[in-house]
Design a protein around this motif. Structure first.
Motif, PDB file in Angstrom:
ATOM      1  N   PHE A  60       0.958  -1.130  -0.333  1.00 20.22           N
ATOM      2  CA  PHE A  60       0.087   0.290   0.437  1.00 20.22           C
ATOM      3  C   PHE A  60       0.392   1.076  -0.357  1.00 20.22           C
ATOM      4  O   PHE A  60       1.895   1.595   1.115  1.00 20.22           O
ATOM      5  CB  PHE A  60      -1.109   0.237   0.897  1.00 20.22           C
ATOM      6  N   SER A  61       0.494   2.226   0.060  1.00 19.11           N
ATOM      7  CA  SER A  61       1.286   3.432  -0.464  1.00 19.11           C
ATOM      8  C   SER A  61       0.732   3.994   0.928  1.00 19.11           C
ATOM      9  O   SER A  61      -0.613   3.968   1.487  1.00 19.11           O
ATOM     10  CB  SER A  61       0.393   4.670  -1.489  1.00 19.11           C
ATOM     11  N   GLU A  97      -8.116   9.939  -1.967  1.00 17.54           N
ATOM     12  CA  GLU A  97      -9.486  10.554  -1.807  1.00 17.54           C
ATOM     13  C   GLU A  97     -11.198  10.296  -0.190  1.00 17.54           C
ATOM     14  O   GLU A  97     -11.465  10.798   0.204  1.00 17.54           O
ATOM     15  CB  GLU A  97     -10.167  10.990  -2.669  1.00 17.54           C
ATOM     16  N   ASP A  98     -10.483   8.812  -0.518  1.00 12.47           N
ATOM     17  CA  ASP A  98     -11.529   7.945   0.115  1.00 12.47           C
ATOM     18  C   ASP A  98     -11.634   7.663   1.770  1.00 12.47           C
ATOM     19  O   ASP A  98     -12.100   7.019   1.941  1.00 12.47           O
ATOM     20  CB  ASP A  98     -11.917   6.666  -0.326  1.00 12.47           C
ATOM     21  N   GLY A  99     -10.326   8.040   1.685  1.00 16.19           N
ATOM     22  CA  GLY A  99      -9.812   8.185   3.529  1.00 16.19           C
ATOM     23  C   GLY A  99      -8.943   6.793   3.163  1.00 16.19           C
ATOM     24  O   GLY A  99      -8.532   6.193   4.344  1.00 16.19           O
ATOM     25  N   LYS A 100      -9.129   5.247   2.366  1.00 12.98           N
ATOM     26  CA  LYS A 100      -8.510   4.317   2.734  1.00 12.98           C
ATOM     27  C   LYS A 100      -6.634   4.771   2.041  1.00 12.98           C
ATOM     28  O   LYS A 100      -6.324   4.913   0.860  1.00 12.98           O
ATOM     29  CB  LYS A 100      -9.332   3.262   1.594  1.00 12.98           C
TER      30      LYS A 100
END
Length: 320
Positions: free
Chosen positions: A85-86, A91-94
């Motif tokens: 993961f980064s 933008e979706d908080g994930k």
């Protein structure tokens, strides 16, 4: 075709005879020509790659990810699910998923920078932050995990049919409401469940009524914990009959009560088969607006048919 081959040999001999230079011959082949009416295409040229690395990987760093059960354990060669993961939420908080792979050790080619790596092995998992640079490197994730294998028997060591036995694994700690988080539901007997090291609350269910055993089991990192519980229960088949050993009467409604008067099970049919924990019970059968009742006892490990005789057990509904 023989004429074409002959012409090609003639062309080669002419080039050698008149001392054609290598450059002239190359131009000749690249531009194409016509021999005896047959058009021969020229060969297209291309610039060689400036780097020996695959084009898709240029500018990327290489990192090999491996997983261990314990710090000094062996490398896990299969069953690992890798997710990269980064570290910056979208933008979706994930956290955006950058790459993933399955198996044992896996190699990723990533843009230089920081990443979060998650390795899952069954229901065990661990996360590690890594930094990818221009040079190749290896990162190791320690899962601190073990395994649990569960089974159950009846009193006296009798086996329980696998289709009637299941386990549910919960976290040992309870929340503010006294509930435990469910980790693994409906686990079949003798199935290895991979878990983080720690203590777990295990519920063993024989049948689907009240034959339930609860226990706390400890899982140690790098080890397989095998646990067998003992159920004190038996299978019971209820029948409404006119005489002992007679045919079961169809369209019968059944209610099984505990010795405290609580409803344990309700069903409809000529037969009612169920697994009950050992103890004292009462059964109420209703057929054609008539009610019949009998008390019975369940002995651990002793399966039985409980026959309710019409002649002996009839009661008057109006009297209730």
């Amino acid at each position: 075709m023989r004429g074409v081959v002959s012409s090609l040999f003639t062309l080669a001999a002419a080039v050698a005879l008149f001392g054609a230079t290598a450059a002239t011959a190359q131009d000749f082949v690249q531009q194409g020509t016509t021999i005896d009416g047959l058009r021969l295409p020229g060969l297209s040229t291309y610039a060689p790659p400036s780097s020996s690395a695959p084009l898709a990987q240029q500018g990327l760093g290489e990192v090999k990810l491996t997983a261990l059960m314990t710090e000094d354990g062996k490398e896990i060669t299969r069953g690992i699910v890798w997710r990269v993961f980064s570290p910056q939420a979208g933008e979706d908080g994930k956290l955006p998923l950058v790459a993933s792979a399955q198996g044992g050790s896996s190699t990723f080619h990533l843009e230089p920078g920081s990443y979060l790596v998650h390795a899952s092995f069954g229901r065990a998992g661990a996360t590690k932050r890594i930094t990818v640079g221009a040079n190749s490197k290896t990162e190791t994730v320690v899962l601190d995990a073990g395994g649990m294998k569960l089974d159950a028997i009846l009193a006296g060591g009798m086996r329980i049919p696998n289709g009637k036995l299941s386990f549910s694994i919960y976290e040992a700690e309870t929340d503010a409401n006294g509930d435990r988080a469910l980790i693994a539901p409906q686990v079949k007997p003798n199935t290895v469940v991979r878990l983080k090291s720690g203590t777990y609350h295990v519920v063993s269910t024989y049948g689907d009524v009240n034959a339930v055993i609860r226990s706390d089991i400890i899982v140690e990192a790098g080890k397989l914990t095998e646990a067998t519980v003992e159920h004190r229960a038996a299978e019971v088949t209820l029948k409404l009959v006119r005489e002992k050993g007679g045919e079961a009467i169809a369209d019968t409604s059944w209610v099984v009560l505990s010795d405290a008067g609580d409803i344990v099970r309700e069903s409809v049919g000529a037969f009612s088969s169920l697994v009950l924990a050992e103890g004292d019970y009462a059964v109420v059968a209703k057929n054609r607006d008539k009610i019949y009742q009998r008390d019975f006892t369940v002995v651990a490990g002793r399966n039985q048919d409980v026959e309710v005789l019409i002649s002996e057990a009839e009661t008057d509904p109006a009297a209730d």
